[in-house]
Design a protein around this motif. Sequence first.
Motif, short mmCIF file in Angstrom:
data_model
loop_
_atom_site.label_atom_id
_atom_site.label_comp_id
_atom_site.label_asym_id
_atom_site.label_seq_id
_atom_site.Cartn_x
_atom_site.Cartn_y
_atom_site.Cartn_z
N LEU A 179 0.82 -1.21 0.00
CA LEU A 179 0.00 0.00 0.00
C LEU A 179 0.86 1.26 0.00
O LEU A 179 0.46 2.29 -0.56
CB LEU A 179 -0.93 0.01 1.22
N GLY A 180 2.02 1.21 0.63
CA GLY A 180 2.89 2.37 0.68
C GLY A 180 3.84 2.50 -0.47
O GLY A 180 4.71 3.39 -0.48
N GLY A 181 3.69 1.65 -1.50
CA GLY A 181 4.59 1.70 -2.65
C GLY A 181 5.79 0.80 -2.44
O GLY A 181 5.99 0.21 -1.38
N GLY A 182 6.64 0.70 -3.47
CA GLY A 182 7.81 -0.17 -3.40
C GLY A 182 7.72 -1.29 -4.41
O GLY A 182 6.78 -1.37 -5.21
N ASP A 183 8.71 -2.18 -4.38
CA ASP A 183 8.76 -3.28 -5.33
C ASP A 183 7.66 -4.29 -5.06
O ASP A 183 7.35 -4.59 -3.90
CB ASP A 183 10.12 -3.97 -5.25
N PRO A 184 7.09 -4.86 -6.12
CA PRO A 184 6.01 -5.83 -5.93
C PRO A 184 6.55 -7.24 -5.74
O PRO A 184 7.66 -7.57 -6.13
CB PRO A 184 5.23 -5.74 -7.24
N LYS A 185 5.71 -8.07 -5.14
CA LYS A 185 5.92 -9.51 -5.21
C LYS A 185 5.23 -10.01 -6.48
O LYS A 185 4.16 -9.50 -6.86
CB LYS A 185 5.32 -10.21 -3.99
N THR A 186 5.82 -10.99 -7.13
CA THR A 186 5.24 -11.49 -8.38
C THR A 186 5.20 -13.01 -8.37
O THR A 186 6.05 -13.67 -7.75
CB THR A 186 6.03 -11.01 -9.61
N TRP A 187 4.22 -13.56 -9.07
CA TRP A 187 4.08 -15.00 -9.23
C TRP A 187 3.75 -15.26 -10.70
O TRP A 187 2.83 -14.65 -11.26
CB TRP A 187 2.96 -15.53 -8.35
N PRO A 188 4.49 -16.15 -11.38
CA PRO A 188 4.25 -16.37 -12.81
C PRO A 188 2.95 -17.12 -13.07
O PRO A 188 2.52 -17.95 -12.25
CB PRO A 188 5.47 -17.20 -13.23
N LEU A 189 2.33 -16.83 -14.19
CA LEU A 189 1.13 -17.51 -14.66
C LEU A 189 1.33 -17.97 -16.09
O LEU A 189 2.10 -17.36 -16.84
CB LEU A 189 -0.09 -16.59 -14.61
N GLN A 190 0.63 -19.01 -16.48
CA GLN A 190 0.55 -19.36 -17.89
C GLN A 190 -0.68 -18.68 -18.49
O GLN A 190 -1.65 -18.40 -17.80
CB GLN A 190 0.49 -20.88 -18.07
N HIS A 191 -0.62 -18.44 -19.80
CA HIS A 191 -1.63 -17.59 -20.44
C HIS A 191 -3.03 -18.15 -20.34
O HIS A 191 -4.02 -17.40 -20.34
CB HIS A 191 -1.27 -17.36 -21.91
N ASN A 192 -3.19 -19.48 -20.23
CA ASN A 192 -4.53 -20.05 -20.19
C ASN A 192 -5.01 -20.38 -18.79
O ASN A 192 -6.05 -21.02 -18.62
CB ASN A 192 -4.59 -21.30 -21.07
N TRP A 193 -4.27 -19.96 -17.76
CA TRP A 193 -4.76 -20.13 -16.40
C TRP A 193 -5.78 -19.05 -16.08
O TRP A 193 -5.68 -17.91 -16.54
CB TRP A 193 -3.61 -20.04 -15.41
N ASN A 194 -6.74 -19.41 -15.25
CA ASN A 194 -7.74 -18.45 -14.81
C ASN A 194 -7.37 -17.97 -13.42
O ASN A 194 -7.20 -18.78 -12.50
CB ASN A 194 -9.13 -19.11 -14.80
N ALA A 195 -7.22 -16.65 -13.23
CA ALA A 195 -6.77 -16.10 -11.95
C ALA A 195 -7.63 -14.91 -11.53
O ALA A 195 -7.15 -13.77 -11.50
CB ALA A 195 -5.30 -15.71 -12.03
N PRO A 196 -8.91 -15.12 -11.21
CA PRO A 196 -9.76 -14.00 -10.78
C PRO A 196 -9.34 -13.49 -9.41
O PRO A 196 -8.92 -14.26 -8.54
CB PRO A 196 -11.16 -14.61 -10.75
N ILE A 197 -9.48 -12.17 -9.21
CA ILE A 197 -9.22 -11.57 -7.92
C ILE A 197 -10.55 -11.48 -7.18
O ILE A 197 -11.43 -10.72 -7.56
CB ILE A 197 -8.59 -10.17 -8.06
N THR A 198 -10.70 -12.25 -6.12
CA THR A 198 -11.91 -12.19 -5.30
C THR A 198 -11.66 -11.24 -4.14
O THR A 198 -10.52 -10.89 -3.85
CB THR A 198 -12.28 -13.58 -4.78
N PRO A 199 -12.71 -10.83 -3.41
CA PRO A 199 -12.49 -9.97 -2.24
C PRO A 199 -11.60 -10.60 -1.17
O PRO A 199 -11.05 -9.90 -0.33
CB PRO A 199 -13.91 -9.73 -1.71
N SER A 200 -11.46 -11.93 -1.20
CA SER A 200 -10.67 -12.61 -0.18
C SER A 200 -9.29 -13.03 -0.66
O SER A 200 -8.46 -13.47 0.14
CB SER A 200 -11.42 -13.86 0.30
N GLY A 201 -9.01 -12.92 -1.96
CA GLY A 201 -7.71 -13.32 -2.47
C GLY A 201 -7.81 -13.84 -3.90
O GLY A 201 -8.90 -13.93 -4.47
#
Length: 700
Positions: A453-475
């Motif tokens: 929230l305060g800015g800075g470098d992000p954490k990242t996790w790789p995905l494959q193009h056909n994976w489904n990764a919706p952002i829900t209110p819980s994660g």
Amino acid sequence: MTEPDHDLPARPAFVLRVRAGASGAETGWLDDEQVIPPPGVSIHRALIRAARSRADRTQPGSTIRVMGVTPDGAVFHLGIGPDGAAWEVPPPQQDDPQSVPDEISHVAQLQERDGRLVGLVDDEPVPLVPGEDPYEQLLHEARRRADRYAAGRTVRVLGRTPDGREWQIALAADGTQSILPPPESSQPPAPTETAAAPAPAAVNAFRPVDPAAVAKAEEAGEAAPPVADEPAPQAAYAEPDDEEAPTADVPEPAARTAAMSTLTDDLGRPIRTTTRASVLPVYDAAPPAPATATAGSAPAYDQGEPGSLSRRRLLLGGAGVVVLAGAATAGYVTLRGNSSTPKSSPTAATGSPLPDGLQPPAGLPASYLWLVVNLSDIAPRLAVTGSQLICTVDNDTTGGTQLVSLDATSGKAQWKADLPLDAILAGGPTLCPIDGSTSILLVSQNQIMAYPLGGGDPKTWPLQHNWNAPITPSGVIVTKPGDPENAYVLLHDTLTRRAVEKGTNPVAVLRDGTVVTTDLHGHVWLSADGTKAPKPTTLQAPKGTVPGTFVAATQNQLITAFVPRDRPTASMLRSFSLPDLTPRMTTAAIEPAVFPSTFMLAPDESWAVGSNTWINMATGDTRLITARWSPIAISAHNTWSKSGESILTADDTGKYLGPAKETGGQVIVPRGGTAQLAFCAGSVANETTLYAVPVTPSAE
């Protein structure tokens, strides 16, 4: 070959559609078949390629017409040449779209077979979803079929009930229904009596009525009434009742507005667009006159590397939500490109007037305190706290996208971060918990990014193009094609597997990494193991109801709809604590029924809006906002609904803040807000602007 040399057929070969799910993730569809974009290819380009490839099987070397539909329902037409080049075209010349043709386009009927109702459209079975109005489902299917050849136009549908009674229905482009007499050629001779025949009742003609009531009405010379316990149907986007707002008999179409953005083909060539935004799509055969240039206005096209992908996630270059006239005014807080020093606003707390031709949502003043230009999307996603606004903007210097954090009160820039140049956002920015801390989450075609929230470098996790990764209110919950028995969640900085029951729907992730999945029969699974799915728990249903649809979930609660046995078009909402699944609150029956698409939960989870009803999430108390309310946005302090060309406002107690005034112009669309401000977006040409509108009663 130039565009005028193409021999373009009048009827679309395919319907290309982008749909937005409950999580905001967008998917592309060719007719009813999903199209998965390859890595580095946008949804709109993948759809055009898929249409060209399919056409080459039966129409090799020919130019085809396709119809595009944006997530907000705007419709337009494209020509696709033999080489895959695409350009926007007006629809075939036809008569008045509001006129009703004499010929019947579709037959929608219910039949009783073996003691159960079966739906048919044009003699083809239509699966009926339990708990939803079967008549509405059939008419929705008829409208979907009509949109392939008569998009934006009214069609005539024959409705038939199980006992053989028939009605003819005018089915408008927005799904509105009205009873029709048969065409004049098939009508019996007019009666000789001097008294005029009574007008038909304003009810859904496709609903069966009580035969005794029909006979009694005929004897009295009156129109047949609807079934007593069924409400009269309502248009999907209708003006408020007379006591709420005055309406004209025939509303005038909204002023035509400029195209939204540039679409490019595989060689980076711009595809000219002329689509205009309105409830019923409006088209022009010739391109619009260019907008007047102003200081600091956006360039005509995205200025990335030649052939680079557009950073705007548009469906086939289609129209956006709203279009406004005017540009950024010097002296107000403005973000453009790589600018890092926004100017402070010299205005008073009431702000400055909105540009000409631009209207605020009803109940709010026609002014703004500050603005942000060059947003990266025509329907921007915002992450909002009481003190912070996070959004994405185009970076004119790099051709990429920036994540920007602003003070939610003053608009002053707090920090910014450049996203990867190849990033095509599929979700976010969204506030989301990860390992117990709130982060700003974004999902691109190849990775998940979590910024502090305060800015800075992000954490990242790789995905494959056909994976489904919706952002829900819980994660974030990741699922993979061909792997229906597993879901993956972010836990301790890694994607962790959870075994789930095949055919269930993952809806939430708890603080300890437990995945919550549901089905349509009132069952819930809480999976905390990576190898074996748990046994289901049956939710406790309110008395006299059957399980309905999942509605919403957070880390704290699961909200499910239950259908009263005696009111199948209504639903009762019950909230269950997580993870123990004990009931927290239950509402009275709400009609029309509540679904995920018509439910919005306030950020603090203290209240919500379901369909047309305000809900106290602690007690289950409900309050009707207006009969035709359907939420499009919510903040901690307000909610908004679309009504025709207008947008209406209610506060956090369900109080309706008044009808829209018929002043003309386009209405900017709320995307979120704070106690003091509503953040409303609008676009012109390539540029989308976010206005900070004071949440104070209009002085008009």
